[in-house]
Design a protein around this motif. Structure first.
Motif, PDB file in Angstrom:
ATOM      1  N   GLY A  49       0.819  -1.216   0.000  1.00 52.90           N
ATOM      2  CA  GLY A  49       0.000   0.000   0.000  1.00 52.90           C
ATOM      3  C   GLY A  49       0.846   1.257   0.000  1.00 52.90           C
ATOM      4  O   GLY A  49       0.584   2.197  -0.759  1.00 52.90           O
ATOM      5  N   LEU A  50       1.898   1.287   0.822  1.00 55.41           N
ATOM      6  CA  LEU A  50       2.762   2.469   0.899  1.00 55.41           C
ATOM      7  C   LEU A  50       3.588   2.647  -0.370  1.00 55.41           C
ATOM      8  O   LEU A  50       3.942   3.774  -0.734  1.00 55.41           O
ATOM      9  N   SER A  51       3.905   1.558  -1.043  1.00 59.84           N
ATOM     10  CA  SER A  51       4.652   1.679  -2.301  1.00 59.84           C
ATOM     11  C   SER A  51       3.812   2.381  -3.359  1.00 59.84           C
ATOM     12  O   SER A  51       4.322   3.169  -4.166  1.00 59.84           O
ATOM     13  N   HIS A  52       2.512   2.131  -3.353  1.00 58.98           N
ATOM     14  CA  HIS A  52       1.615   2.827  -4.280  1.00 58.98           C
ATOM     15  C   HIS A  52       1.488   4.301  -3.908  1.00 58.98           C
ATOM     16  O   HIS A  52       1.383   5.168  -4.787  1.00 58.98           O
ATOM     17  N   VAL A  53       1.499   4.562  -2.605  1.00 56.51           N
ATOM     18  CA  VAL A  53       1.482   5.956  -2.144  1.00 56.51           C
ATOM     19  C   VAL A  53       2.742   6.671  -2.626  1.00 56.51           C
ATOM     20  O   VAL A  53       2.691   7.820  -3.084  1.00 56.51           O
ATOM     21  N   ALA A  54       3.893   5.980  -2.519  1.00 54.39           N
ATOM     22  CA  ALA A  54       5.151   6.566  -2.978  1.00 54.39           C
ATOM     23  C   ALA A  54       5.100   6.855  -4.476  1.00 54.39           C
ATOM     24  O   ALA A  54       5.649   7.857  -4.947  1.00 54.39           O
ATOM     25  N   PHE A  55       4.440   5.985  -5.236  1.00 58.58           N
ATOM     26  CA  PHE A  55       4.263   6.221  -6.667  1.00 58.58           C
ATOM     27  C   PHE A  55       3.482   7.515  -6.903  1.00 58.58           C
ATOM     28  O   PHE A  55       3.835   8.330  -7.759  1.00 58.58           O
ATOM     29  N   GLY A  56       2.406   7.705  -6.119  1.00 58.39           N
ATOM     30  CA  GLY A  56       1.644   8.945  -6.221  1.00 58.39           C
ATOM     31  C   GLY A  56       2.485  10.153  -5.872  1.00 58.39           C
ATOM     32  O   GLY A  56       2.397  11.203  -6.512  1.00 58.39           O
ATOM     33  N   GLY A  57       3.345  10.020  -4.847  1.00 59.28           N
ATOM     34  CA  GLY A  57       4.235  11.113  -4.461  1.00 59.28           C
ATOM     35  C   GLY A  57       5.232  11.447  -5.551  1.00 59.28           C
ATOM     36  O   GLY A  57       5.522  12.622  -5.816  1.00 59.28           O
ATOM     37  N   THR A 129       8.970   2.265 -15.472  1.00 62.92           N
ATOM     38  CA  THR A 129      10.198   2.372 -14.690  1.00 62.92           C
ATOM     39  C   THR A 129       9.895   2.521 -13.212  1.00 62.92           C
ATOM     40  O   THR A 129      10.516   1.882 -12.360  1.00 62.92           O
ATOM     41  N   THR A 130       8.925   3.364 -12.887  1.00 61.88           N
ATOM     42  CA  THR A 130       8.578   3.603 -11.492  1.00 61.88           C
ATOM     43  C   THR A 130       7.940   2.381 -10.849  1.00 61.88           C
ATOM     44  O   THR A 130       8.194   2.065  -9.692  1.00 61.88           O
ATOM     45  N   LEU A 131       7.122   1.659 -11.603  1.00 61.69           N
ATOM     46  CA  LEU A 131       6.405   0.518 -11.061  1.00 61.69           C
ATOM     47  C   LEU A 131       7.288  -0.711 -10.899  1.00 61.69           C
ATOM     48  O   LEU A 131       7.161  -1.451  -9.922  1.00 61.69           O
ATOM     49  N   PHE A 132       8.169  -0.938 -11.865  1.00 65.19           N
ATOM     50  CA  PHE A 132       8.933  -2.182 -11.869  1.00 65.19           C
ATOM     51  C   PHE A 132      10.426  -1.991 -11.645  1.00 65.19           C
ATOM     52  O   PHE A 132      11.187  -2.956 -11.696  1.00 65.19           O
ATOM     53  N   GLY A 133      10.850  -0.766 -11.399  1.00 72.35           N
ATOM     54  CA  GLY A 133      12.276  -0.530 -11.217  1.00 72.35           C
ATOM     55  C   GLY A 133      12.964  -0.415 -12.561  1.00 72.35           C
ATOM     56  O   GLY A 133      12.405  -0.701 -13.609  1.00 72.35           O
ATOM     57  N   ILE A 198      10.363   1.985   2.153  1.00 75.48           N
ATOM     58  CA  ILE A 198       9.663   1.964   0.868  1.00 75.48           C
ATOM     59  C   ILE A 198      10.243   3.011  -0.076  1.00 75.48           C
ATOM     60  O   ILE A 198      10.515   2.736  -1.242  1.00 75.48           O
ATOM     61  N   VAL A 199      10.440   4.214   0.443  1.00 77.84           N
ATOM     62  CA  VAL A 199      10.980   5.301  -0.387  1.00 77.84           C
ATOM     63  C   VAL A 199      12.400   4.970  -0.847  1.00 77.84           C
ATOM     64  O   VAL A 199      12.770   5.207  -1.994  1.00 77.84           O
ATOM     65  N   LEU A 200      13.187   4.395   0.041  1.00 77.86           N
ATOM     66  CA  LEU A 200      14.553   4.012  -0.325  1.00 77.86           C
ATOM     67  C   LEU A 200      14.556   2.938  -1.414  1.00 77.86           C
ATOM     68  O   LEU A 200      15.417   2.930  -2.294  1.00 77.86           O
ATOM     69  N   ALA A 201      13.600   2.024  -1.334  1.00 80.70           N
ATOM     70  CA  ALA A 201      13.594   0.869  -2.233  1.00 80.70           C
ATOM     71  C   ALA A 201      13.010   1.166  -3.609  1.00 80.70           C
ATOM     72  O   ALA A 201      13.121   0.336  -4.520  1.00 80.70           O
ATOM     73  N   MET A 202      12.406   2.347  -3.781  1.00 80.84           N
ATOM     74  CA  MET A 202      11.770   2.659  -5.062  1.00 80.84           C
ATOM     75  C   MET A 202      12.748   2.554  -6.225  1.00 80.84           C
ATOM     76  O   MET A 202      12.436   2.011  -7.281  1.00 80.84           O
ATOM     77  N   ASN A 203      13.973   3.088  -6.056  1.00 81.22           N
ATOM     78  CA  ASN A 203      14.957   3.045  -7.128  1.00 81.22           C
ATOM     79  C   ASN A 203      15.479   1.641  -7.385  1.00 81.22           C
ATOM     80  O   ASN A 203      15.972   1.346  -8.473  1.00 81.22           O
ATOM     81  N   LEU A 204      15.376   0.782  -6.378  1.00 86.40           N
ATOM     82  CA  LEU A 204      15.962  -0.550  -6.510  1.00 86.40           C
ATOM     83  C   LEU A 204      15.035  -1.521  -7.226  1.00 86.40           C
ATOM     84  O   LEU A 204      15.426  -2.153  -8.201  1.00 86.40           O
ATOM     85  N   VAL A 205      13.808  -1.658  -6.751  1.00 92.59           N
ATOM     86  CA  VAL A 205      12.923  -2.683  -7.301  1.00 92.59           C
ATOM     87  C   VAL A 205      11.626  -2.138  -7.898  1.00 92.59           C
ATOM     88  O   VAL A 205      10.868  -2.894  -8.515  1.00 92.59           O
ATOM     89  N   GLY A 206      11.329  -0.849  -7.724  1.00 91.73           N
ATOM     90  CA  GLY A 206      10.075  -0.317  -8.230  1.00 91.73           C
ATOM     91  C   GLY A 206       8.950  -0.541  -7.235  1.00 91.73           C
ATOM     92  O   GLY A 206       9.033  -1.394  -6.355  1.00 91.73           O
ATOM     93  N   SER A 207       7.889   0.221  -7.378  1.00 92.56           N
ATOM     94  CA  SER A 207       6.838   0.219  -6.367  1.00 92.56           C
ATOM     95  C   SER A 207       6.062  -1.096  -6.292  1.00 92.56           C
ATOM     96  O   SER A 207       5.595  -1.481  -5.224  1.00 92.56           O
ATOM     97  N   LEU A 208       5.908  -1.798  -7.405  1.00 92.90           N
ATOM     98  CA  LEU A 208       5.104  -3.019  -7.392  1.00 92.90           C
ATOM     99  C   LEU A 208       5.854  -4.216  -6.814  1.00 92.90           C
ATOM    100  O   LEU A 208       5.243  -5.228  -6.481  1.00 92.90           O
ATOM    101  N   LEU A 209       7.172  -4.134  -6.707  1.00 90.70           N
ATOM    102  CA  LEU A 209       7.961  -5.281  -6.263  1.00 90.70           C
ATOM    103  C   LEU A 209       8.527  -5.116  -4.848  1.00 90.70           C
ATOM    104  O   LEU A 209       9.205  -6.006  -4.340  1.00 90.70           O
ATOM    105  N   ILE A 210       8.251  -3.979  -4.218  1.00 93.19           N
ATOM    106  CA  ILE A 210       8.833  -3.711  -2.902  1.00 93.19           C
ATOM    107  C   ILE A 210       8.376  -4.730  -1.863  1.00 93.19           C
ATOM    108  O   ILE A 210       9.158  -5.183  -1.024  1.00 93.19           O
TER     109      ILE A 210
END
Length: 283
Positions: A49-57, A129-133, A198-210
């Motif tokens: 849920g928070l990874s999707h929020v980070a995507f919105g941010g 890119t944002t969703l899947f890294g 979650i925010v740290l991991a966005m660049n690594l794996v993308g929001s859907l894979l966190i």
């Protein structure tokens, strides 16, 4: 074999590869530490849920053309973590419904904003890119690496310092409250720390894979060990190993970093599952 070693030696001469490995290992370590607690408290999908929020941010930050998106994305994600926790405690809205409501809403609004306001000529590529890294983990600046190092150290120190309190709240929150521990405060602390991860991991794996980065190491360790401390240590070691191996495989094979790390975690879970079946688990 010697050819692979030579190729790796050549790649690791480049600073961006070393940066990616450092950040990847730190994120994996932080994710695994809180992952055990989330799984045991049945909060596994709070990461999703928070990874999707980070995507919105990130979508808002992109529309505003911010050079450093973390300064906007991090407060938004932390705020929603607090909101998610408060909403989940509402008797009229169950915890899983709160996660679904916030995550789907943030994802939809983020995509809508990108479609309406984005000046990028490759919207589909940016969203994917944002969703899947992507290879963004290989284009980290020195400043971004330092942000990751500092925030990771804060997460690790919080976990170590409050280990016994987190342990108590994880297994029996009512008993913890009875002994004078403020269960709500520590649940809030856990939610905020997860938001940072979650925010740290966005660049690594993308929001859907966190969520996979948070959940798989914990589930794998639980197949082998049965006590909290052993599971936490095993989860951390396994997560770091899978992240490092995934990044190396990604560099050598040219595969997406996030998906490769998750695939390695899946294989690790399969291995731990077999060990559990053969040995019956370790005490």
């Amino acid at each position: 074999m010697s050819g692979i070693v030579e190729k790796l030696s050549l790649y690791f001469e480049y600073p961006f590869v070393r940066y990616a490995l450092i950040v990847g290992v730190l994120i994996a370590l932080c994710s695994s530490l809180l992952g055990v607690t989330l799984v045991l408290k049945r909060f596994s999908f709070i990461g999703d849920g928070l990874s999707h929020v980070a995507f919105g941010g990130i979508a808002i930050a992109s529309v505003l053309n911010l050079t450093n998106q973390m300064f906007l994305v991090l407060p938004i994600t932390i705020l929603c973590a607090i909101l998610l926790l408060r909403t989940g405690q509402n008797t009229k809205i169950n915890g899983d419904a709160a996660v679904a409501m916030i995550s789907v809403g943030a994802l939809a609004i983020g995509y809508l904003l990108l479609n309406i306001f984005s000046a990028s000529g490759n919207l589909s590529g940016d969203v994917c890119t944002t969703l899947f890294g992507s290879t963004s983990i290989l284009t980290l600046s020195k400043a971004q690496v330092w942000y990751s190092v500092v925030l990771s150290l804060v997460v690790i120190l919080i976990f170590v310092f409050f280990y016994h309190k987190i342990f108590a709240v994880t297994f029996d929150e009512n008993f913890a409250n009875a002994t004078g521990i403020n269960g709500k405060a520590y649940n809030l602390l856990i939610a905020i720390v997860i938001a940072v991860i979650i925010v740290l991991a966005m660049n690594l794996v993308g929001s859907l894979l966190i969520s996979a980065l948070v959940i798989f190491p914990a589930l794998s360790a639980m197949r082998v060990f049965k006590n909290f401390k052993a599971v936490t240590i095993c989860s951390a070691l396994l997560s770091v190993f899978c992240a490092a191996l995934g990044i190396v495989i990604s560099i050598l094979a040219g595969t997406p970093v996030g998906s490769t790390i998750v695939a390695v975690n899946i294989f690790a879970f399969g291995f731990c599952f077999l060990v559990d079946k053969v040995s019956g688990g370790v005490g």
